[in-house]
Design a protein around this motif. Structure first.
Motif, PDB file in Angstrom:
ATOM      1  N   VAL A  95       0.833  -1.194   0.000  1.00  0.00           N
ATOM      2  CA  VAL A  95       0.000   0.000   0.000  1.00  0.00           C
ATOM      3  C   VAL A  95       0.878   1.258   0.000  1.00  0.00           C
ATOM      4  N   GLY A  96       2.181   1.056   0.172  1.00  0.00           N
ATOM      5  CA  GLY A  96       3.102   2.189   0.044  1.00  0.00           C
ATOM      6  C   GLY A  96       3.834   2.591   1.302  1.00  0.00           C
ATOM      7  N   CYS A  97       3.753   1.766   2.337  1.00  0.00           N
ATOM      8  CA  CYS A  97       4.430   2.113   3.592  1.00  0.00           C
ATOM      9  C   CYS A  97       5.961   2.053   3.378  1.00  0.00           C
ATOM     10  N   GLY A  98       6.689   2.982   4.005  1.00  0.00           N
ATOM     11  CA  GLY A  98       8.138   3.062   3.800  1.00  0.00           C
ATOM     12  C   GLY A  98       8.897   1.891   4.386  1.00  0.00           C
ATOM     13  N   LEU A  99       8.649   1.616   5.662  1.00  0.00           N
ATOM     14  CA  LEU A  99       9.345   0.538   6.370  1.00  0.00           C
ATOM     15  C   LEU A  99       8.329  -0.263   7.179  1.00  0.00           C
ATOM     16  N   VAL A 100       8.553  -1.567   7.218  1.00  0.00           N
ATOM     17  CA  VAL A 100       7.641  -2.407   8.010  1.00  0.00           C
ATOM     18  C   VAL A 100       8.455  -3.330   8.906  1.00  0.00           C
ATOM     19  N   THR A 101       8.091  -3.354  10.168  1.00  0.00           N
ATOM     20  CA  THR A 101       8.690  -4.301  11.103  1.00  0.00           C
ATOM     21  C   THR A 101       7.595  -5.200  11.650  1.00  0.00           C
ATOM     22  N   ALA A 102       7.881  -6.503  11.677  1.00  0.00           N
ATOM     23  CA  ALA A 102       6.926  -7.440  12.272  1.00  0.00           C
ATOM     24  C   ALA A 102       7.386  -7.777  13.682  1.00  0.00           C
TER      25      ALA A 102
END
Ligand SMILES: NC(=O)C1=CN([C@@H]2O[C@H](COP(=O)(O)OP(=O)(O)OC[C@H]3O[C@@H](n4cnc5c(N)ncnc54)[C@H](OP(=O)(O)O)[C@@H]3O)[C@@H](O)[C@H]2O)[C@@H](O)CC1
Ligand SMILES: [K+]
Length: 512
Positions: A273-280
């Motif tokens: 969707v365009g998020c810059g960075l993702v952490t799980a």
């Protein structure tokens, strides 16, 4: 597009008549002409038996005008006046005379009349009750309605299915016409979108009858229908001189042994969707699979192998999605309780996190304000208690959202986002999306939009629309049955493109 209440529709009617300086029967003529043109364009003179059932109010009046026009064009018609009251409307009476002037003599059905013959090959026009219905129909009228339903004839309803009130659920479900098709005047009705009442109006279409545009524009409504025109202005364009930090850092918290896939789907959706960075943030057992399946995401784990027992994030996330596949272990409940108190980040709360909140109601007050809750109806019931009708459900959910200052997204065929006393009814999506993981994808998408700076209600409304659109594109390639949640994710990019696709005519004129 605004969804008006019946009271507001009557006001729009009045305002149009005043402003245009026309008579009310001229507006009826205009409305019924639209009905006629719709039918004529499809039937093209076919000699099928058309049976028109007309009440004694203005809905019946519309039916009489339609009958006159069909007769004038050589169609085979039979008109029945359902004589349920002595209080006939003026425009009904006027059009009854006009019909008789044209040598059409209706049959009057009263409480002691027999039921007329209706064959499966007839076309029934249902103009018995419109938006003026305000109580349960008498039994003999209800029985006539049930008789029409039992005929299996194609039933075209004028404005609304007769017997279906517009602002509440029906008193007696068997006394409601099950329309094959509803031709409704100009403004969509909330009942078309609710699970309990939508089934009576499976297919519907709006006919523009030229109601006062200024009045419609300035009237505040409790509900709004969300289509492409409402979504486009909410889009936040990306700027040329941006970097990944510009688009936020979302954290997806969830997963448990055997349910790491939920986090994987949410992370992929969040990135797409365009998020810059993702952490799980997952239990240890999810580490390797996530690193492999979603190489773009970073992964944090706690000390336990199979469940989340502590949520520690060594930075301030721009947005959080929490709950997917998380389970309800006692230690997870504690972790959520501690995290809710300490976190200030905008949050999407879904699945097991919602169930934990329902079972630990003292935690509700700790939800950060303007968080987005995305329950399906069962999860919603656990949160707000049972309801006896969809209208009561909406009232209760609205009060809940207002009380805690939240955005509540009620997932369904027409997902409704409630915020600040208003409901936004989504128009995209399809039955193929009723599949495992579809909700996890939505959570990731909305979290990703929040992280990019969409205000919470906009993130929810935009995300729900885009999720449905991605599902529609997925279904167009795969069919409903084969539509899996990962296919929805794969089509998020196409959904964005579809949003900005120029209408065909415009494309031809301006190919670039
Ligand atoms: N602006 C627009 O969109 C336009 C709308 N137009 C059309 O007008 C329609 C609304 O017409 P309407 O107000 O005359 O009401 P309608 O539904 O025909 O009912 C008639 C009366 O029945 C009564 N009644 C109620 N329940 C009852 C019951 N259970 N059993 C027995 N009686 C019952 C109640 O009167 P009451 O007895 O309560 O005084 C009610 O007034 C609308 O749907 C559309 O088709 C177009 O013509 C032009 C533009
Ligand atoms: K009707």
């Amino acid at each position: 597009m605004k969804i008006f209440s019946s009271h507001q529709i009557y006001q729009a009617d009045k305002s149009t008549i005043q402003k245009e300086q026309i008579t009310s029967d001229a507006l009826m003529e205009r409305a019924a002409t639209q009905l006629f043109e719709w039918m004529h364009a499809r039937l093209r003179g076919t000699q099928v038996n058309i049976k028109l059932f007309c009440g004694i109010g203005n809905n019946g009046g519309d039916g009489l005008v339609l009958a006159r026009k069909l007769h004038e064009h050589g169609y085979s018609i039979h008109v029945f006046v359902v004589n349920y009251s002595d209080k006939r409307s003026e425009d009904f009476l006027l059009n009854l005379e006009r019909l008789k002037d044209g040598k059409v003599w209706p049959d009057f059905i009263n409480n002691d009349s027999g039921l007329p013959n209706i064959s499966e090959s007839d076309i029934v026009v249902d103009a018995i009750f419109g938006i003026g219905l305000n109580r349960v129909p008498d039994d003999w009228v209800g029985n006539l309605i049930a008789h029409i339903n039992a005929s299996n004839a194609f039933t075209l309803s004028v404005d609304v299915p007769s017997g279906l009130p517009v602002d509440r659920s029906p008193w007696e479900p068997s006394y409601v016409i099950r329309s094959s098709y509803v031709l409704s005047f100009q403004l969509p009705k909330l009942i078309f979108f609710l699970p309990e009442t939508g089934a009576y109006a499976n297919q519907w279409e709006l006919l523009d009858i030229g109601l006062d545009a200024e009045f419609i524009a300035k009237t505040e409504t409790d509900f709004e229908l969300i289509g492409r025109p409402e979504i486009l202005p909410k889009y936040r364009p990306r700027s040329k001189f941006s970097h990944k930090g510009t688009y936020g850092h979302a954290v997806i918290i969830g997963g448990s042994y055997g349910k790491i896939g939920a986090v994987q789907l949410a992370c992929n959706a969040c990135l797409s969707v365009g998020c810059g960075l993702v952490t799980a943030v997952v239990p240890k057992c999810g580490y390797h699979s996530l690193q492999t399946a979603v190489p773009e995401a970073m992964v944090l784990t706690g000390s336990r192998d199979k469940i989340i027992s502590r949520i520690e994030i060594p930075f301030s996330p721009t947005a959080v999605g929490i709950g997917v596949g998380m389970g309800k272990d006692e230690d997870t409940v504690q972790a959520l309780a501690v995290y809710l108190k300490g976190s200030g980040a905008p949050m999407v709360i879904d699945a097991d996190a919602l169930n934990i909140l329902s079972e630990n109601r003292d935690l509700l007050k700790d939800i950060p304000e303007m968080s987005i809750l995305t329950p399906h109806p069962k999860e919603l019931e656990r949160l707000i208690g049972p309801w006896t009708s969809d209208f009561e459900m909406l009232d209760k959910a609205k009060s809940f959202a207002d009380r805690y200052n939240l955005v509540v997204v009620i997932k369904g065929a027409h997902t409704i986002t409630l915020y600040n006393g208003k409901g936004y009814v989504n128009t995209t999506g399809n039955p193929g999306m009723a599949t495992a993981g579809s909700g996890d994808v939505l959570t990731g998408m909305v979290a990703g939009l929040l992280a990019q700076g969409y205000p919470p209600a906009e993130a929810a409304i935009f995300g729900v629309y885009l999720h449905g659109l991605a599902g529609d594109i997925g279904a167009s390639k795969n069919g409903y049955e084969a539509l899996k949640a990962s296919i929805i994710v794969d089509n998020i990019g196409s959904a964005y493109s579809e949003l900005f696709r120029k209408p065909e005519a415009e494309q031809k004129e301006n190919p670039r």
